[in-house]
Structures are given as structure tokens and as C-alpha cells.
Motif scaffolding. Structure first.
Motif, PDB file in Angstrom:
ATOM      1  N   ALA A  44       0.821  -1.217   0.000  1.00 13.78           N
ATOM      2  CA  ALA A  44       0.000   0.000   0.000  1.00 13.78           C
ATOM      3  C   ALA A  44       0.851   1.260   0.000  1.00 13.78           C
ATOM      4  CB  ALA A  44      -0.982  -0.002   1.165  1.00 13.78           C
ATOM      5  N   GLN A  45       1.796   1.310  -0.945  1.00  9.52           N
ATOM      6  CA  GLN A  45       2.663   2.474  -1.045  1.00  9.52           C
ATOM      7  C   GLN A  45       2.693   3.098  -2.430  1.00  9.52           C
ATOM      8  OE1 GLN A  45       6.417   0.883   0.245  1.00  9.52           O
ATOM      9  NE2 GLN A  45       5.873   1.020   2.394  1.00  9.52           N
ATOM     10  N   CYS A  46       2.060   2.451  -3.425  1.00  7.46           N
ATOM     11  CA  CYS A  46       2.254   2.960  -4.783  1.00  7.46           C
ATOM     12  C   CYS A  46       0.968   3.171  -5.578  1.00  7.46           C
ATOM     13  CB  CYS A  46       3.174   2.018  -5.560  1.00  7.46           C
ATOM     14  SG  CYS A  46       2.442   0.402  -5.931  1.00  7.46           S
ATOM     15  N   GLU A  62     -15.603  -3.957   3.034  1.00  9.77           N
ATOM     16  CA  GLU A  62     -15.495  -3.025   4.148  1.00  9.77           C
ATOM     17  C   GLU A  62     -15.027  -1.694   3.563  1.00  9.77           C
ATOM     18  OE1 GLU A  62     -16.163  -3.630   7.407  1.00  9.77           O
ATOM     19  OE2 GLU A  62     -16.864  -5.618   6.819  1.00  9.77           O
ATOM     20  N   PRO A  63     -15.314  -0.595   4.233  1.00  2.00           N
ATOM     21  CA  PRO A  63     -14.811   0.693   3.739  1.00  2.00           C
ATOM     22  C   PRO A  63     -13.283   0.714   3.703  1.00  2.00           C
ATOM     23  CG  PRO A  63     -16.442   1.010   5.476  1.00  2.00           C
ATOM     24  CD  PRO A  63     -16.130  -0.456   5.431  1.00  2.00           C
ATOM     25  N   ALA A  64     -12.744   1.530   2.826  1.00  2.00           N
ATOM     26  CA  ALA A  64     -11.293   1.679   2.729  1.00  2.00           C
ATOM     27  C   ALA A  64     -10.748   2.292   4.019  1.00  2.00           C
ATOM     28  CB  ALA A  64     -10.933   2.561   1.543  1.00  2.00           C
ATOM     29  N   ARG A  65      -9.599   1.790   4.449  1.00  2.69           N
ATOM     30  CA  ARG A  65      -8.923   2.377   5.605  1.00  2.69           C
ATOM     31  C   ARG A  65      -8.311   3.718   5.179  1.00  2.69           C
ATOM     32  NH1 ARG A  65      -5.730  -2.980   7.045  1.00  2.69           N
ATOM     33  NH2 ARG A  65      -4.224  -1.799   5.845  1.00  2.69           N
ATOM     34  N   PRO A  66      -7.973   4.581   6.130  1.00  3.01           N
ATOM     35  CA  PRO A  66      -7.441   5.903   5.777  1.00  3.01           C
ATOM     36  C   PRO A  66      -6.208   5.868   4.875  1.00  3.01           C
ATOM     37  CG  PRO A  66      -8.075   5.876   8.081  1.00  3.01           C
ATOM     38  CD  PRO A  66      -8.206   4.457   7.575  1.00  3.01           C
ATOM     39  N   ASP A  67      -5.269   4.937   5.094  1.00  3.66           N
ATOM     40  CA  ASP A  67      -4.072   4.891   4.250  1.00  3.66           C
ATOM     41  C   ASP A  67      -4.429   4.557   2.805  1.00  3.66           C
ATOM     42  OD1 ASP A  67      -4.711   2.213   4.992  1.00  3.66           O
ATOM     43  OD2 ASP A  67      -2.620   1.576   4.840  1.00  3.66           O
ATOM     44  N   LEU A  72      -5.561   6.451  -2.931  1.00  3.18           N
ATOM     45  CA  LEU A  72      -6.474   6.475  -4.072  1.00  3.18           C
ATOM     46  C   LEU A  72      -6.554   7.849  -4.726  1.00  3.18           C
ATOM     47  CD1 LEU A  72      -9.263   4.117  -2.725  1.00  3.18           C
ATOM     48  CD2 LEU A  72      -7.808   3.704  -4.720  1.00  3.18           C
ATOM     49  N   ASP A  73      -6.073   8.876  -4.041  1.00  4.44           N
ATOM     50  CA  ASP A  73      -6.021  10.213  -4.643  1.00  4.44           C
ATOM     51  C   ASP A  73      -4.857  10.348  -5.625  1.00  4.44           C
ATOM     52  OD1 ASP A  73      -8.248  11.158  -3.277  1.00  4.44           O
ATOM     53  OD2 ASP A  73      -7.061  11.864  -1.573  1.00  4.44           O
ATOM     54  N   PHE A  74      -3.987   9.340  -5.684  1.00  3.11           N
ATOM     55  CA  PHE A  74      -2.790   9.416  -6.529  1.00  3.11           C
ATOM     56  C   PHE A  74      -2.744   8.335  -7.597  1.00  3.11           C
ATOM     57  CE2 PHE A  74      -1.848  11.328  -2.447  1.00  3.11           C
ATOM     58  CZ  PHE A  74      -1.438  12.582  -2.840  1.00  3.11           C
ATOM     59  N   THR A  75      -3.870   7.783  -7.968  1.00  2.00           N
ATOM     60  CA  THR A  75      -3.903   6.758  -9.000  1.00  2.00           C
ATOM     61  C   THR A  75      -3.696   7.387 -10.380  1.00  2.00           C
ATOM     62  OG1 THR A  75      -6.310   6.915  -9.133  1.00  2.00           O
ATOM     63  CG2 THR A  75      -5.403   5.217  -7.671  1.00  2.00           C
ATOM     64  N   ALA A  76      -3.182   6.599 -11.317  1.00  5.42           N
ATOM     65  CA  ALA A  76      -2.916   7.095 -12.666  1.00  5.42           C
ATOM     66  C   ALA A  76      -4.202   7.411 -13.425  1.00  5.42           C
ATOM     67  CB  ALA A  76      -2.083   6.070 -13.446  1.00  5.42           C
ATOM     68  N   ARG A  84     -10.607   1.039  -5.509  1.00  3.72           N
ATOM     69  CA  ARG A  84      -9.949   0.410  -4.361  1.00  3.72           C
ATOM     70  C   ARG A  84      -8.553  -0.021  -4.783  1.00  3.72           C
ATOM     71  NH1 ARG A  84     -13.328  -1.150  -0.037  1.00  3.72           N
ATOM     72  NH2 ARG A  84     -11.307  -1.460   0.995  1.00  3.72           N
ATOM     73  N   LEU A  85      -7.697  -0.232  -3.793  1.00  3.25           N
ATOM     74  CA  LEU A  85      -6.396  -0.839  -4.039  1.00  3.25           C
ATOM     75  C   LEU A  85      -6.580  -2.332  -3.851  1.00  3.25           C
ATOM     76  CD1 LEU A  85      -3.948   1.550  -2.166  1.00  3.25           C
ATOM     77  CD2 LEU A  85      -4.642   1.592  -4.572  1.00  3.25           C
ATOM     78  N   SER A  86      -6.293  -3.098  -4.887  1.00  2.61           N
ATOM     79  CA  SER A  86      -6.543  -4.542  -4.805  1.00  2.61           C
ATOM     80  C   SER A  86      -5.637  -5.234  -3.797  1.00  2.61           C
ATOM     81  CB  SER A  86      -6.441  -5.189  -6.183  1.00  2.61           C
ATOM     82  OG  SER A  86      -5.171  -4.983  -6.761  1.00  2.61           O
ATOM     83  N   CYS A  87      -4.529  -4.597  -3.412  1.00  2.00           N
ATOM     84  CA  CYS A  87      -3.670  -5.179  -2.374  1.00  2.00           C
ATOM     85  C   CYS A  87      -4.330  -5.128  -1.010  1.00  2.00           C
ATOM     86  CB  CYS A  87      -2.311  -4.494  -2.326  1.00  2.00           C
ATOM     87  SG  CYS A  87      -2.314  -2.805  -1.696  1.00  2.00           S
ATOM     88  N   ARG A  88      -5.337  -4.291  -0.851  1.00  2.00           N
ATOM     89  CA  ARG A  88      -6.025  -4.141   0.428  1.00  2.00           C
ATOM     90  C   ARG A  88      -7.345  -4.913   0.479  1.00  2.00           C
ATOM     91  NH1 ARG A  88      -2.237  -4.116   2.793  1.00  2.00           N
ATOM     92  NH2 ARG A  88      -0.907  -2.347   3.119  1.00  2.00           N
ATOM     93  N   LEU A  89      -7.626  -5.676  -0.561  1.00  2.00           N
ATOM     94  CA  LEU A  89      -8.849  -6.481  -0.602  1.00  2.00           C
ATOM     95  C   LEU A  89      -8.481  -7.936  -0.363  1.00  2.00           C
ATOM     96  CD1 LEU A  89     -10.567  -4.861  -3.706  1.00  2.00           C
ATOM     97  CD2 LEU A  89     -10.870  -4.287  -1.283  1.00  2.00           C
ATOM     98  N   THR A  90      -8.694  -8.395   0.852  1.00  2.00           N
ATOM     99  CA  THR A  90      -8.384  -9.782   1.198  1.00  2.00           C
ATOM    100  C   THR A  90      -9.558 -10.668   0.812  1.00  2.00           C
ATOM    101  OG1 THR A  90      -7.005  -9.035   3.026  1.00  2.00           O
ATOM    102  CG2 THR A  90      -7.734 -11.338   3.079  1.00  2.00           C
ATOM    103  N   VAL A  91      -9.275 -11.691   0.059  1.00  4.51           N
ATOM    104  CA  VAL A  91     -10.312 -12.595  -0.426  1.00  4.51           C
ATOM    105  C   VAL A  91     -10.833 -13.460   0.720  1.00  4.51           C
ATOM    106  CG1 VAL A  91     -10.783 -14.510  -2.012  1.00  4.51           C
ATOM    107  CG2 VAL A  91      -9.327 -12.603  -2.746  1.00  4.51           C
ATOM    108  N   THR A  92     -12.157 -13.519   0.807  1.00  7.35           N
ATOM    109  CA  THR A  92     -12.861 -14.391   1.751  1.00  7.35           C
ATOM    110  C   THR A  92     -14.000 -15.052   0.980  1.00  7.35           C
ATOM    111  OG1 THR A  92     -14.454 -12.687   2.401  1.00  7.35           O
ATOM    112  CG2 THR A  92     -12.393 -12.810   3.689  1.00  7.35           C
ATOM    113  N   GLU A  93     -14.642 -16.008   1.594  1.00  5.72           N
ATOM    114  CA  GLU A  93     -15.799 -16.643   0.949  1.00  5.72           C
ATOM    115  C   GLU A  93     -16.886 -15.613   0.639  1.00  5.72           C
ATOM    116  OE1 GLU A  93     -16.128 -19.685  -0.339  1.00  5.72           O
ATOM    117  OE2 GLU A  93     -14.100 -20.180   0.320  1.00  5.72           O
TER     118      GLU A  93
END
Length: 107
Positions: A44-46, A62-67, A72-76, A84-93
Motif C-alpha cells: 500500500a505504497q504505490c 469493508e470501507p477503505a482504511r485511511p491509508d 487512491l487520490d494518486f492513481t494514474a 480500491r487498491l486490490s492489495c487491500r482487498l483480502t479474499v474471503t468466501e
């Protein structure tokens, strides 16, 4: 195993079995999905794993965490309500059937 669908800019969709506990980003990287760069390897740095979560499945998250929200304000590509950042979306059932659209570019 939950299924995640990655939709390319041209509309081509790939549905992949992604193990619970894995991020949506890692599911893409491990399966050679074009469009997820993941330069920081999921730290969650890029913001190069930006996705647009489909309107039909965004309510499962779940809502995005503050970080994440800040990055998300710096996406291309422009930020949208389902960004969303897909690195912050943990897959569950509960995310079985999640659909994410890939942006035109990541950097």
C-alpha cells in the motif's frame, strides 16, 4: 475457493479461483492478469494495483482504511466511487463472485 473476475479495459473477463486469505492483487499477479502492476508488492505504497470494483459487488467490501483512501487520490486513472487498491482487498468466501474492472493504466 472464491472466484474473482478481472475485467480488462476491452471488456475481456477472466474469472480466477483465488485462495481465501490472498489479496485480490496477488490473485491477479499469480495468474498473470495484465493491468495490475503492484510495484510495491502489496505494501500500500504505490497505488499501482488500483481497480474499480463493480457496482454489483462493491457492497461486499469493508470501507477503505485511511491509508488506502489517501493513496487512491494518486492513481494514474481517475478515482471513482468503486475505486480500491486490490492489495487491500483480502479474499474471503464472502467475496466469492467479486468483479473488478482494471483501469487503462496504473502509472
Amino acid at each position: 475457493m472464491p472466484k474473482i473476475t478481472y475485467v480488462a479495459v476491452d471488456g475481456t473477463a477472466r474469472t480466477i479461483d483465488v485462495a481465501s486469505g490472498t489479496s485480490v492483487m496477488r490473485g491477479a499477479v499469480f495468474n498473470d492478469v495484465d493491468g495490475i502492476v503492484a510495484q510495491c508488492a502489496g505494501n500500500a505504497q504505490c497505488a499501482t494495483c488500483h481497480v474499480y470494483v463493480d457496482d454489483t459487488t462493491v457492497d461486499r467490501l469493508e470501507p477503505a482504511r485511511p491509508d488506502e483512501d489517501d493513496l487512491l487520490d494518486f492513481t494514474a486513472c481517475p478515482r471513482r466511487p468503486g475505486s480500491r487498491l486490490s492489495c487491500r482487498l483480502t479474499v474471503t468466501e464472502a467475496l466469492d463472485g467479486l468483479i473488478v474492472h482494471l483501469p487503462e493504466r496504473q502509472k
